[in-house]
Motif scaffolding. Structure first.
Motif, mmCIF file in Angstrom:
data_model
loop_
_atom_site.group_PDB
_atom_site.id
_atom_site.type_symbol
_atom_site.label_atom_id
_atom_site.label_comp_id
_atom_site.label_asym_id
_atom_site.label_seq_id
_atom_site.Cartn_x
_atom_site.Cartn_y
_atom_site.Cartn_z
ATOM 1 N N SER A 1 0.826 -1.204 0.000
ATOM 2 C CA SER A 1 0.000 0.000 0.000
ATOM 3 C C SER A 1 0.860 1.252 0.000
ATOM 4 N N LEU A 2 0.311 2.296 -0.567
ATOM 5 C CA LEU A 2 0.899 3.631 -0.513
ATOM 6 C C LEU A 2 -0.223 4.641 -0.420
ATOM 7 N N THR A 3 0.080 5.776 0.189
ATOM 8 C CA THR A 3 -0.871 6.878 0.236
ATOM 9 C C THR A 3 -0.238 8.102 -0.396
ATOM 10 N N TYR B 1 -13.942 6.145 -10.505
ATOM 11 C CA TYR B 1 -12.684 5.405 -10.550
ATOM 12 C C TYR B 1 -12.505 4.756 -11.913
ATOM 13 N N ALA B 2 -11.260 4.630 -12.321
ATOM 14 C CA ALA B 2 -10.954 3.784 -13.462
ATOM 15 C C ALA B 2 -11.256 2.337 -13.082
ATOM 16 N N ASP B 3 -11.705 1.560 -14.052
ATOM 17 C CA ASP B 3 -12.035 0.156 -13.766
ATOM 18 C C ASP B 3 -10.835 -0.596 -13.199
ATOM 19 N N SER B 4 -9.659 -0.221 -13.639
ATOM 20 C CA SER B 4 -8.446 -0.950 -13.241
ATOM 21 C C SER B 4 -8.099 -0.773 -11.764
ATOM 22 N N VAL B 5 -8.672 0.233 -11.112
ATOM 23 C CA VAL B 5 -8.324 0.481 -9.708
ATOM 24 C C VAL B 5 -9.512 0.328 -8.763
ATOM 25 N N LYS B 6 -10.687 0.090 -9.295
ATOM 26 C CA LYS B 6 -11.879 -0.042 -8.448
ATOM 27 C C LYS B 6 -11.684 -1.136 -7.408
ATOM 28 N N GLY B 7 -12.050 -0.812 -6.180
ATOM 29 C CA GLY B 7 -11.928 -1.780 -5.096
ATOM 30 C C GLY B 7 -10.555 -1.814 -4.460
ATOM 31 N N ARG B 8 -9.582 -1.154 -5.071
ATOM 32 C CA ARG B 8 -8.215 -1.139 -4.523
ATOM 33 C C ARG B 8 -7.771 0.265 -4.106
ATOM 34 N N PHE B 9 -8.220 1.277 -4.830
ATOM 35 C CA PHE B 9 -7.805 2.653 -4.560
ATOM 36 C C PHE B 9 -8.986 3.431 -3.986
ATOM 37 N N LEU C 1 -5.895 16.621 -1.317
ATOM 38 C CA LEU C 1 -6.456 15.483 -2.021
ATOM 39 C C LEU C 1 -5.590 14.271 -1.704
ATOM 40 N N THR C 2 -6.232 13.144 -1.448
ATOM 41 C CA THR C 2 -5.502 11.940 -1.058
ATOM 42 C C THR C 2 -5.900 10.771 -1.951
ATOM 43 N N LEU C 3 -4.928 9.902 -2.208
ATOM 44 C CA LEU C 3 -5.214 8.653 -2.918
ATOM 45 C C LEU C 3 -4.611 7.511 -2.106
ATOM 46 N N GLN C 4 -5.478 6.707 -1.510
ATOM 47 C CA GLN C 4 -5.052 5.518 -0.789
ATOM 48 C C GLN C 4 -5.007 4.369 -1.773
ATOM 49 N N MET C 5 -3.838 3.771 -1.916
ATOM 50 C CA MET C 5 -3.661 2.703 -2.890
ATOM 51 C C MET C 5 -3.313 1.411 -2.168
ATOM 52 N N ASP C 6 -4.168 0.436 -2.277
ATOM 53 C CA ASP C 6 -3.976 -0.868 -1.644
ATOM 54 C C ASP C 6 -3.869 -1.958 -2.711
ATOM 55 N N SER C 7 -3.374 -3.098 -2.301
ATOM 56 C CA SER C 7 -3.245 -4.253 -3.203
ATOM 57 C C SER C 7 -2.575 -3.850 -4.511
ATOM 58 N N LEU C 8 -1.470 -3.160 -4.387
ATOM 59 C CA LEU C 8 -0.792 -2.633 -5.571
ATOM 60 C C LEU C 8 -0.251 -3.750 -6.448
ATOM 61 N N LYS C 9 -0.292 -3.486 -7.752
ATOM 62 C CA LYS C 9 0.148 -4.447 -8.752
ATOM 63 C C LYS C 9 1.299 -3.845 -9.562
ATOM 64 N N PHE C 10 2.032 -4.721 -10.239
ATOM 65 C CA PHE C 10 3.128 -4.250 -11.085
ATOM 66 C C PHE C 10 2.637 -3.169 -12.048
#
Length: 114
Positions: free
Chosen positions: A17-19, A59-67, A78-87
């Protein structure tokens, strides 16, 4: 003078994860649509998420449920919480403001690598 300053990027392993944060100045933050975009090397810049002044979120479909995008109008942040990050989330992430959007930050690098 409008300034959007991103922070929080870095190197993270897949599944991590990153914020990201973006502090805005010189704009009526609460009145503006705010966005996170990203641009991977050799790719076009793409929308990650946006939040309207009324709180509506896309949300973009590629990040739905993760960001998760959020805004704090009192702090013009403005904040973006990013979980379950992928390559494939590796990119430079940009904060942007306005309908166009008309204002952009300088970007922050996010690298997902093992």
């Amino acid at each position: 003078q409008v300034q959007l300053v991103e922070s929080g990027g870095g190197l993270v392993q897949p599944g991590g994860s990153l914020t990201l944060s973006c502090v805005a100045s010189g704009i009526f933050f609460s009145r503006l649509r705010m966005h996170w975009y990203r641009q991977a090397q050799g790719q076009q810049r793409e929308l990650v998420a946006r939040v309207e002044s009324n709180g509506r979120i896309t949300y973009a479909d590629s990040v739905k449920g993760r960001f998760t995008i959020s805004r704090n109008n009192a702090k013009s942040t403005l904040t973006l919480q990013m979980d379950s990050l992928k390559f494939e989330d590796t990119a430079v992430y940009y904060c942007a403001a306005g309908y166009g959007p008309g204002h952009w930050g300088q970007g922050t690098q996010v690298t997902v690598s093992s």
